[in-house]
Enzyme design. Structure first.
Site, PDB file in Angstrom:
ATOM      1  N   HIS A  75      28.977  21.096   1.430  1.00 61.22           N
ATOM      2  CA  HIS A  75      30.202  21.687   0.871  1.00 61.22           C
ATOM      3  C   HIS A  75      30.101  21.751  -0.646  1.00 61.22           C
ATOM      4  CE1 HIS A  75      31.983  17.852  -0.587  1.00 61.22           C
ATOM      5  NE2 HIS A  75      31.550  17.307   0.548  1.00 61.22           N
ATOM      6  N   ASP A  77      32.848  22.121  -2.791  1.00 64.27           N
ATOM      7  CA  ASP A  77      33.998  21.650  -3.539  1.00 64.27           C
ATOM      8  C   ASP A  77      33.880  20.161  -3.837  1.00 64.27           C
ATOM      9  OD1 ASP A  77      34.378  21.249  -0.711  1.00 64.27           O
ATOM     10  OD2 ASP A  77      36.462  20.697  -1.120  1.00 64.27           O
ATOM     11  N   ASP A 107      28.424  13.605  -4.126  1.00 60.95           N
ATOM     12  CA  ASP A 107      29.203  14.174  -3.015  1.00 60.95           C
ATOM     13  C   ASP A 107      29.584  15.616  -3.321  1.00 60.95           C
ATOM     14  OD1 ASP A 107      30.799  14.506  -0.769  1.00 60.95           O
ATOM     15  OD2 ASP A 107      32.475  13.376  -1.584  1.00 60.95           O
ATOM     16  N   GLU A 139      35.988  21.535   1.845  1.00 57.23           N
ATOM     17  CA  GLU A 139      35.783  20.427   2.788  1.00 57.23           C
ATOM     18  C   GLU A 139      36.663  19.251   2.413  1.00 57.23           C
ATOM     19  OE1 GLU A 139      33.983  16.610   4.177  1.00 57.23           O
ATOM     20  OE2 GLU A 139      34.359  17.302   2.123  1.00 57.23           O
ATOM     21  N   GLU A 140      36.833  19.020   1.113  1.00 57.32           N
ATOM     22  CA  GLU A 140      37.540  17.827   0.655  1.00 57.32           C
ATOM     23  C   GLU A 140      39.036  17.849   0.969  1.00 57.32           C
ATOM     24  OE1 GLU A 140      36.172  15.254  -0.203  1.00 57.32           O
ATOM     25  OE2 GLU A 140      34.311  15.614  -1.296  1.00 57.32           O
ATOM     26  N   GLU A 167      25.748  14.937   3.553  1.00 61.08           N
ATOM     27  CA  GLU A 167      26.663  14.017   2.881  1.00 61.08           C
ATOM     28  C   GLU A 167      25.902  12.765   2.443  1.00 61.08           C
ATOM     29  OE1 GLU A 167      29.765  14.313   2.042  1.00 61.08           O
ATOM     30  OE2 GLU A 167      30.733  15.800   3.329  1.00 61.08           O
ATOM     31  N   HIS A 361      33.894  10.192  -5.117  1.00 58.55           N
ATOM     32  CA  HIS A 361      35.308  10.279  -5.480  1.00 58.55           C
ATOM     33  C   HIS A 361      35.692   9.339  -6.634  1.00 58.55           C
ATOM     34  CE1 HIS A 361      36.581  11.937  -1.231  1.00 58.55           C
ATOM     35  NE2 HIS A 361      35.439  12.463  -1.686  1.00 58.55           N
TER      36      HIS A 361
END
Length: 386
Positions: A75, A77, A107, A139-140, A167, A361
């Site tokens: 992903h 984003d 990530d 995705e997030e 991931e 994150h």
């Protein structure tokens, strides 16, 4: 043209602020144009708004075949940096003390960078099966983009032998993860002066009852299972993580809004869990509210959902990734990926990528160069196996 190595690609990708609230088109179009320069056409599958897109590209087999083969999925984003204290610019890849810092470095732009860096090598290999690149948006915020991508691939009759979702797993094999399901609840009562409490219906207090019920369901799963001890958190969890309500300390609140999520083990029915919550609202909470105020109501809106993943140990992709990494351990994680969607679409899937989820994150997110190198070795061997 001079093709970028993985670190150069990561520098390029991190520089695009693809926080989920923003468009990812600049990044997607950059990748599309770079692939086109190598003679690889890419298909963009746009969001309904047109402001975002998935990308899908196929590196054909030596005979031009495009069916089967393995998908490399990631992903584009990233999560916000709002309110976080960074020691470097989060959107400029910065090396310090042997670590590469930047939002998305772990990530999961690191995996995408490795896959892109190896495209010229992939094209030069006499592969009997194709390789595919699938890069998604949003995705997030609940795996929003991937379903559109999978729908288009289904319409095209595309078939695949397997998929690796990159991931961050520290390049170890993850064969299962929980599902995640997000909901928003709005509890509507009746406003009144707090000195005239019987004339109102307190939305905050009734919302609190529902939140406590959600916690009771969570406590039941914690105490009674079912359990899967291979997971770091071995049972289904439910949490309420945001709440808003009321306008003044002396006013009965007519509206309270909160968001909750649950993360279910594979094999646990999302409908069964949500059904318990809705049954409580219907049979206990609403009658109590409407006894105070006939027009009281509760609205529950599904925000996002991603199914759990449980890879088959008998699947060829599982055996192949285990062989290439030398990792035979059974490893399952609580964080969700797009892997469950891919698996449900009939594409056998495992999760394996560079970096640690412990860095995702967070402020000062980083990936170690050694992880990128390990990812490159893995992807190169994966392509050679074809």
């Amino acid at each position: 043209m001079t093709w970028k190595n993985s670190r150069e690609w990561l520098t390029t990708l991190v520089a695009f602020d693809t926080t989920s609230r923003n468009s990812n088109l600049a990044l997607i179009e950059c990748v599309r144009d770079a692939l086109a320069a190598l003679g690889v056409p890419a298909t963009l599958i746009h969001a309904p708004s047109g402001g975002k897109a998935n990308l899908f590209a196929t590196l054909p087999a030596h005979d031009g075949g495009q069916q089967g083969g393995i998908v490399l999925s990631g992903h584009t984003d990233v999560v916000p940096v709002d309110g976080q204290v960074w020691d470097t610019d989060p959107f400029q890849l910065t090396e310090r003390a042997g670590r590469l810092y930047g939002r998305g470095s772990c990530d999961m732009k690191g995996f995408i960078a490795c896959a892109l860096a190896l495209v010229p090598e992939f094209l030069a290999m006499p592969r009997a099966r194709p390789l595919h690149l699938a890069f998604s948006y949003d995705e997030e915020v609940g795996c929003v983009g991937a379903p559109l991508l999978l729908e288009q691939l289904k319409l095209r009759g595309a078939r695949f032998d397997g998929c690796v979702v990159g991931e961050p797993t520290s390049m170890r094999v993850v064969v299962a993860h929980k599902g995640i399901h997000l909901f928003r609840c709005r509890v509507h009562g009746k406003a009144a002066h707090s000195s005239l409490t019987p004339q109102g219906s307190n939305a905050i207090e009734h919302a609190a009852r529902l939140i406590c019920r959600i916690r009771d369901i969570a406590d039941h799963f914690k105490a009674n299972g079912p359990y899967d001890e291979f997971f770091d958190v071995p049972y289904t969890t439910l949490t309420t993580n945001q709440i808003h309500g009321g306008i003044a300390v002396n006013t009965i609140a007519d509206l309270c809004e909160f968001a909750y999520e649950f993360r279910n083990l594979p094999g646990m029915s999302m409908e069964h869990i949500q059904g318990q919550i809705e049954a409580y609202v219907r049979d206990e909470l609403l009658p109590r509210m409407q006894h105070e105020y006939a027009d009281a109501r509760v609205e529950i809106q599904a925000l996002a959902s991603a199914p759990a993943l449980e890879a088959s140990e008998q699947a060829a992709i599982t055996a192949l990734v285990r062989a290439l990494t030398g990792d035979r351990a059974t490893r399952k994680v609580a964080f969700a990926t797009e892997g469950g969607l891919l698996q449900n679409a009939g594409i056998p899937t495992v999760v394996c990528g560079p970096g640690s989820i412990e860095q995702a994150h967070k402020p000062n997110e980083f990936v170690e160069p050694a992880q990128l190198e390990a990812c490159e070795r893995f992807l190169r061997r994966l392509a050679q196996s074809l």
